[in-house]
Design a protein around this motif. Sequence first.
Motif, short mmCIF file in Angstrom:
data_model
loop_
_atom_site.label_atom_id
_atom_site.label_comp_id
_atom_site.label_asym_id
_atom_site.label_seq_id
_atom_site.Cartn_x
_atom_site.Cartn_y
_atom_site.Cartn_z
N MET A 225 0.83 -1.21 0.00
CA MET A 225 0.00 0.00 0.00
C MET A 225 0.86 1.26 0.00
O MET A 225 0.52 2.27 -0.61
CB MET A 225 -0.94 0.00 1.20
CG MET A 225 -2.03 -1.06 1.07
SD MET A 225 -3.08 -1.15 2.50
CE MET A 225 -4.06 0.32 2.33
N LEU A 226 2.00 1.15 0.66
CA LEU A 226 2.94 2.29 0.72
C LEU A 226 3.41 2.67 -0.68
O LEU A 226 3.69 3.82 -0.97
CB LEU A 226 4.13 1.90 1.61
CG LEU A 226 5.01 2.97 2.18
CD1 LEU A 226 4.22 4.01 2.95
CD2 LEU A 226 6.05 2.34 3.10
N ASN A 227 3.49 1.66 -1.56
CA ASN A 227 3.97 1.89 -2.93
C ASN A 227 2.85 2.04 -3.95
O ASN A 227 3.10 2.17 -5.14
CB ASN A 227 4.90 0.74 -3.35
CG ASN A 227 6.14 0.69 -2.47
OD1 ASN A 227 6.74 1.72 -2.19
ND2 ASN A 227 6.50 -0.50 -2.00
N ASP A 228 1.59 2.01 -3.47
CA ASP A 228 0.46 2.10 -4.39
C ASP A 228 0.26 3.55 -4.83
O ASP A 228 0.16 4.45 -3.99
CB ASP A 228 -0.80 1.59 -3.67
CG ASP A 228 -2.00 1.53 -4.61
OD1 ASP A 228 -2.55 2.61 -4.93
OD2 ASP A 228 -2.37 0.43 -5.02
N PRO A 229 0.22 3.81 -6.15
CA PRO A 229 0.10 5.20 -6.63
C PRO A 229 -1.12 5.94 -6.09
O PRO A 229 -1.05 7.12 -5.78
CB PRO A 229 0.01 5.06 -8.16
CG PRO A 229 0.51 3.70 -8.48
CD PRO A 229 0.32 2.84 -7.26
N LYS A 230 -2.25 5.21 -5.95
CA LYS A 230 -3.47 5.87 -5.45
C LYS A 230 -3.30 6.30 -3.99
O LYS A 230 -3.70 7.39 -3.60
CB LYS A 230 -4.68 4.93 -5.56
CG LYS A 230 -5.26 4.83 -6.96
CD LYS A 230 -6.58 4.07 -6.96
CE LYS A 230 -6.38 2.64 -6.48
NZ LYS A 230 -7.43 1.70 -6.86
N VAL A 231 -2.71 5.42 -3.20
CA VAL A 231 -2.48 5.74 -1.79
C VAL A 231 -1.48 6.89 -1.68
O VAL A 231 -1.66 7.84 -0.92
CB VAL A 231 -1.96 4.50 -1.01
CG1 VAL A 231 -1.60 4.88 0.42
CG2 VAL A 231 -3.03 3.41 -0.99
N ARG A 232 -0.45 6.83 -2.51
CA ARG A 232 0.58 7.88 -2.47
C ARG A 232 -0.02 9.24 -2.83
O ARG A 232 0.26 10.24 -2.19
CB ARG A 232 1.74 7.55 -3.40
CG ARG A 232 2.49 6.27 -2.98
CD ARG A 232 3.79 6.11 -3.75
NE ARG A 232 4.81 6.98 -3.20
CZ ARG A 232 5.60 6.64 -2.19
NH1 ARG A 232 5.49 5.46 -1.62
NH2 ARG A 232 6.51 7.48 -1.73
N ALA A 233 -0.88 9.23 -3.85
CA ALA A 233 -1.49 10.49 -4.28
C ALA A 233 -2.43 11.04 -3.23
O ALA A 233 -2.45 12.25 -2.94
CB ALA A 233 -2.22 10.28 -5.61
N ALA A 234 -3.22 10.16 -2.61
CA ALA A 234 -4.25 10.62 -1.68
C ALA A 234 -3.70 10.95 -0.30
O ALA A 234 -4.14 11.90 0.33
CB ALA A 234 -5.33 9.56 -1.56
#
Length: 238
Positions: A225-234
Amino acid sequence: MGTTLLKVKGLKVAYGGIQAVKGVDFEVQEGELVSLIGSNGAGKTTTMKAITGILPMNDGAIEYMGKNIRGQGPWDLVKQGLAMVPEGRGVFTRMTIIENLQMGAHIRSDKAGIADDMEKVFSIFPRLRERKDQLAGTMSGGEQQMLAMGRALMSRPKVLLLDEPSMGLSPIMVDKIFEVVKDVYAQGVTILLVEQNASRALSIADRGYVMESGLITMTGPGKDMLNDPKVRAAYLGE
Protein backbone atom coordinates in the motif's frame (compact mmCIF):
# COMPACT_ATOMS: atom_id res chain seq x y z
CA MET A 1 -3.24 -17.25 9.02
CA GLY A 2 -3.17 -17.00 12.79
CA THR A 3 -6.10 -16.69 15.13
CA THR A 4 -8.41 -13.75 14.44
CA LEU A 5 -8.37 -11.71 17.65
CA LEU A 6 -10.57 -8.84 16.52
CA LYS A 7 -13.26 -8.98 13.85
CA VAL A 8 -15.48 -6.06 12.87
CA LYS A 9 -18.49 -6.93 10.68
CA GLY A 10 -20.93 -4.49 9.09
CA LEU A 11 -20.18 -1.81 11.68
CA LYS A 12 -22.41 1.27 11.49
CA VAL A 13 -22.13 4.18 13.91
CA ALA A 14 -24.03 7.47 13.88
CA TYR A 15 -22.33 10.29 15.71
CA GLY A 16 -23.88 13.70 16.27
CA GLY A 17 -26.70 12.87 13.87
CA ILE A 18 -24.32 11.90 11.06
CA GLN A 19 -23.72 8.36 9.84
CA ALA A 20 -19.97 8.41 10.51
CA VAL A 21 -19.32 4.70 9.88
CA LYS A 22 -21.39 3.13 7.14
CA GLY A 23 -20.83 -0.61 7.26
CA VAL A 24 -17.20 -1.50 7.88
CA ASP A 25 -15.57 -4.94 7.85
CA PHE A 26 -12.00 -5.66 8.91
CA GLU A 27 -10.04 -8.00 11.11
CA VAL A 28 -6.83 -8.19 13.10
CA GLN A 29 -5.00 -11.51 13.44
CA GLU A 30 -2.98 -12.50 16.48
CA GLY A 31 0.55 -11.10 16.25
CA GLU A 32 -0.26 -8.54 13.55
CA LEU A 33 0.24 -4.80 13.39
CA VAL A 34 -2.65 -3.42 11.36
CA SER A 35 -2.87 0.25 10.37
CA LEU A 36 -6.14 2.02 9.61
CA ILE A 37 -5.42 5.16 7.63
CA GLY A 38 -7.61 7.87 6.12
CA SER A 39 -8.13 11.59 6.11
CA ASN A 40 -9.65 13.58 8.95
CA GLY A 41 -13.33 12.78 9.35
CA ALA A 42 -13.10 9.41 7.58
CA GLY A 43 -14.54 7.64 10.65
CA LYS A 44 -11.36 6.08 12.05
CA THR A 45 -11.65 7.37 15.62
CA THR A 46 -15.40 6.68 15.66
CA THR A 47 -14.62 3.06 14.70
CA MET A 48 -12.12 2.76 17.56
CA LYS A 49 -14.61 4.22 20.03
CA ALA A 50 -17.26 1.75 18.91
CA ILE A 51 -14.88 -1.21 19.31
CA THR A 52 -14.08 -0.19 22.88
CA GLY A 53 -17.69 0.55 23.85
CA ILE A 54 -17.25 4.33 24.20
CA LEU A 55 -19.77 4.96 21.39
CA PRO A 56 -22.83 2.78 20.75
CA MET A 57 -23.12 0.90 17.46
CA ASN A 58 -26.18 1.25 15.26
CA ASP A 59 -25.59 -2.02 13.50
CA GLY A 60 -23.04 -4.76 12.98
CA ALA A 61 -20.94 -6.99 15.21
CA ILE A 62 -17.58 -6.74 16.92
CA GLU A 63 -15.96 -10.00 17.93
CA TYR A 64 -12.96 -10.23 20.21
CA MET A 65 -11.39 -13.69 20.60
CA GLY A 66 -14.49 -15.16 18.95
CA LYS A 67 -16.99 -13.53 21.33
CA ASN A 68 -19.41 -10.73 20.53
CA ILE A 69 -18.41 -7.73 22.69
CA ARG A 70 -21.19 -5.37 21.62
CA GLY A 71 -22.40 -3.35 24.59
CA GLN A 72 -19.34 -3.98 26.76
CA GLY A 73 -17.57 -0.92 28.17
CA PRO A 74 -13.86 -0.04 28.18
CA TRP A 75 -13.29 -1.41 31.71
CA ASP A 76 -14.79 -4.81 30.84
CA LEU A 77 -12.64 -5.02 27.73
CA VAL A 78 -9.39 -4.09 29.48
CA LYS A 79 -9.98 -7.03 31.84
CA GLN A 80 -10.17 -9.26 28.76
CA GLY A 81 -6.94 -7.89 27.28
CA LEU A 82 -8.25 -5.23 24.89
CA ALA A 83 -6.77 -1.83 25.78
CA MET A 84 -6.97 1.50 23.97
CA VAL A 85 -4.79 4.59 24.07
CA PRO A 86 -7.30 7.26 23.04
CA GLU A 87 -6.72 10.26 20.83
CA GLY A 88 -5.73 13.14 23.11
CA ARG A 89 -3.95 10.74 25.54
CA GLY A 90 -6.45 10.83 28.42
CA VAL A 91 -3.90 10.76 31.25
CA PHE A 92 -4.88 11.62 34.83
CA THR A 93 -3.35 15.09 34.97
CA ARG A 94 -3.52 15.52 38.75
CA MET A 95 -1.83 12.23 39.47
CA THR A 96 1.88 11.47 39.28
CA ILE A 97 3.37 9.36 36.53
CA ILE A 98 3.72 6.41 38.86
CA GLU A 99 0.09 6.73 40.00
CA ASN A 100 -1.05 6.82 36.38
CA LEU A 101 0.88 3.62 35.66
CA GLN A 102 -0.58 1.96 38.76
CA MET A 103 -4.07 2.85 37.47
CA GLY A 104 -3.23 0.88 34.34
CA ALA A 105 -2.71 -2.20 36.51
CA HIS A 106 -5.84 -1.72 38.63
CA ILE A 107 -7.43 -4.88 37.20
CA ARG A 108 -4.50 -7.01 38.38
CA SER A 109 -3.55 -8.37 41.79
CA ASP A 110 -0.19 -10.00 40.97
CA LYS A 111 2.08 -7.59 42.83
CA ALA A 112 5.35 -9.10 41.58
CA GLY A 113 4.12 -9.10 37.99
CA ILE A 114 2.98 -5.48 38.29
CA ALA A 115 6.42 -4.49 39.63
CA ASP A 116 8.10 -6.32 36.72
CA ASP A 117 5.86 -4.57 34.20
CA MET A 118 6.49 -1.18 35.80
CA GLU A 119 10.21 -1.85 35.32
CA LYS A 120 9.57 -2.88 31.70
CA VAL A 121 7.62 0.33 31.03
CA PHE A 122 10.44 2.39 32.55
CA SER A 123 12.97 0.60 30.34
CA ILE A 124 10.89 1.44 27.23
CA PHE A 125 10.36 5.03 28.44
CA PRO A 126 13.40 6.15 30.47
CA ARG A 127 11.96 9.67 30.60
CA LEU A 128 9.03 8.42 32.67
CA ARG A 129 11.42 6.90 35.20
CA GLU A 130 13.27 10.24 35.53
CA ARG A 131 9.99 12.01 36.24
CA LYS A 132 8.00 9.33 38.03
CA ASP A 133 6.90 11.63 40.88
CA GLN A 134 5.94 14.51 38.59
CA LEU A 135 2.26 15.35 37.98
CA ALA A 136 1.16 14.10 34.56
CA GLY A 137 -0.48 17.44 33.74
CA THR A 138 2.89 19.22 33.83
CA MET A 139 4.40 17.05 31.10
CA SER A 140 4.71 17.79 27.39
CA GLY A 141 2.31 16.25 24.87
CA GLY A 142 4.89 13.68 23.79
CA GLU A 143 5.61 12.67 27.37
CA GLN A 144 1.88 12.33 28.06
CA GLN A 145 1.60 10.11 24.97
CA MET A 146 4.37 7.89 26.36
CA LEU A 147 2.58 7.77 29.70
CA ALA A 148 -0.74 6.84 28.08
CA MET A 149 0.97 4.00 26.19
CA GLY A 150 2.83 2.88 29.31
CA ARG A 151 -0.40 2.88 31.31
CA ALA A 152 -2.13 0.71 28.68
CA LEU A 153 0.80 -1.73 28.73
CA MET A 154 0.43 -2.10 32.51
CA SER A 155 -2.84 -3.97 31.89
CA ARG A 156 -0.88 -6.61 29.89
CA PRO A 157 -3.03 -6.27 26.76
CA LYS A 158 -3.38 -8.94 24.10
CA VAL A 159 -4.54 -6.27 21.66
CA LEU A 160 -3.50 -2.62 21.90
CA LEU A 161 -5.58 -0.03 20.04
CA LEU A 162 -3.68 3.18 19.36
CA ASP A 163 -5.71 6.17 18.17
CA GLU A 164 -3.60 8.89 16.49
CA PRO A 165 -0.53 8.48 18.74
CA SER A 166 1.57 10.99 16.78
CA MET A 167 -1.03 13.76 16.65
CA GLY A 168 0.31 17.18 17.62
CA LEU A 169 3.82 15.95 18.42
CA SER A 170 7.16 17.32 17.28
CA PRO A 171 8.98 15.35 14.55
CA ILE A 172 11.52 14.03 17.11
CA MET A 173 8.71 12.85 19.39
CA VAL A 174 6.90 11.24 16.44
CA ASP A 175 10.07 9.22 15.73
CA LYS A 176 10.23 8.14 19.37
CA ILE A 177 6.55 7.10 19.50
CA PHE A 178 6.88 5.00 16.32
CA GLU A 179 10.01 3.35 17.72
CA VAL A 180 8.00 2.44 20.81
CA VAL A 181 5.10 1.07 18.75
CA LYS A 182 7.60 -1.20 16.97
CA ASP A 183 9.14 -2.27 20.31
CA VAL A 184 5.76 -3.13 21.82
CA TYR A 185 4.82 -5.07 18.68
CA ALA A 186 8.15 -6.95 18.82
CA GLN A 187 7.24 -8.06 22.35
CA GLY A 188 4.23 -9.92 20.94
CA VAL A 189 1.41 -7.43 21.49
CA THR A 190 -1.11 -7.33 18.61
CA ILE A 191 -1.70 -3.72 17.52
CA LEU A 192 -4.44 -1.84 15.69
CA LEU A 193 -3.06 1.59 14.82
CA VAL A 194 -5.19 4.50 13.63
CA GLU A 195 -2.90 7.18 12.30
CA GLN A 196 -3.05 10.21 10.02
CA ASN A 197 0.66 9.92 9.26
CA ALA A 198 -0.04 7.33 6.57
CA SER A 199 3.54 6.76 5.42
CA ARG A 200 4.76 6.05 8.95
CA ALA A 201 1.75 3.87 9.75
CA LEU A 202 2.02 1.74 6.60
CA SER A 203 5.80 1.41 6.81
CA ILE A 204 5.51 -0.58 10.06
CA ALA A 205 2.22 -2.40 9.31
CA ASP A 206 1.76 -6.01 8.30
CA ARG A 207 -1.52 -4.95 6.70
CA GLY A 208 -3.30 -1.69 6.11
CA TYR A 209 -6.87 -0.55 5.54
CA VAL A 210 -7.87 2.74 3.93
CA MET A 211 -11.03 4.34 5.29
CA GLU A 212 -12.87 7.03 3.33
CA SER A 213 -16.18 8.63 4.32
CA GLY A 214 -17.09 5.85 6.75
CA LEU A 215 -16.21 2.94 4.44
CA ILE A 216 -13.16 0.72 3.92
CA THR A 217 -12.07 1.35 0.32
CA MET A 218 -8.83 -0.59 0.13
CA THR A 219 -6.73 -3.14 1.95
CA GLY A 220 -3.45 -4.95 1.46
CA PRO A 221 0.01 -5.58 2.91
CA GLY A 222 1.43 -2.37 4.42
CA LYS A 223 4.49 -2.27 2.14
CA ASP A 224 2.37 -2.78 -1.01
CA MET A 225 0.00 0.00 0.00
CA LEU A 226 2.94 2.29 0.72
CA ASN A 227 3.97 1.89 -2.93
CA ASP A 228 0.46 2.10 -4.39
CA PRO A 229 0.10 5.20 -6.63
CA LYS A 230 -3.47 5.87 -5.45
CA VAL A 231 -2.48 5.74 -1.79
CA ARG A 232 0.58 7.88 -2.47
CA ALA A 233 -1.49 10.49 -4.28
CA ALA A 234 -4.25 10.62 -1.68
CA TYR A 235 -2.34 10.28 1.60
CA LEU A 236 1.36 10.76 1.01
CA GLY A 237 1.08 14.00 -0.96
CA GLU A 238 2.71 12.63 -4.10
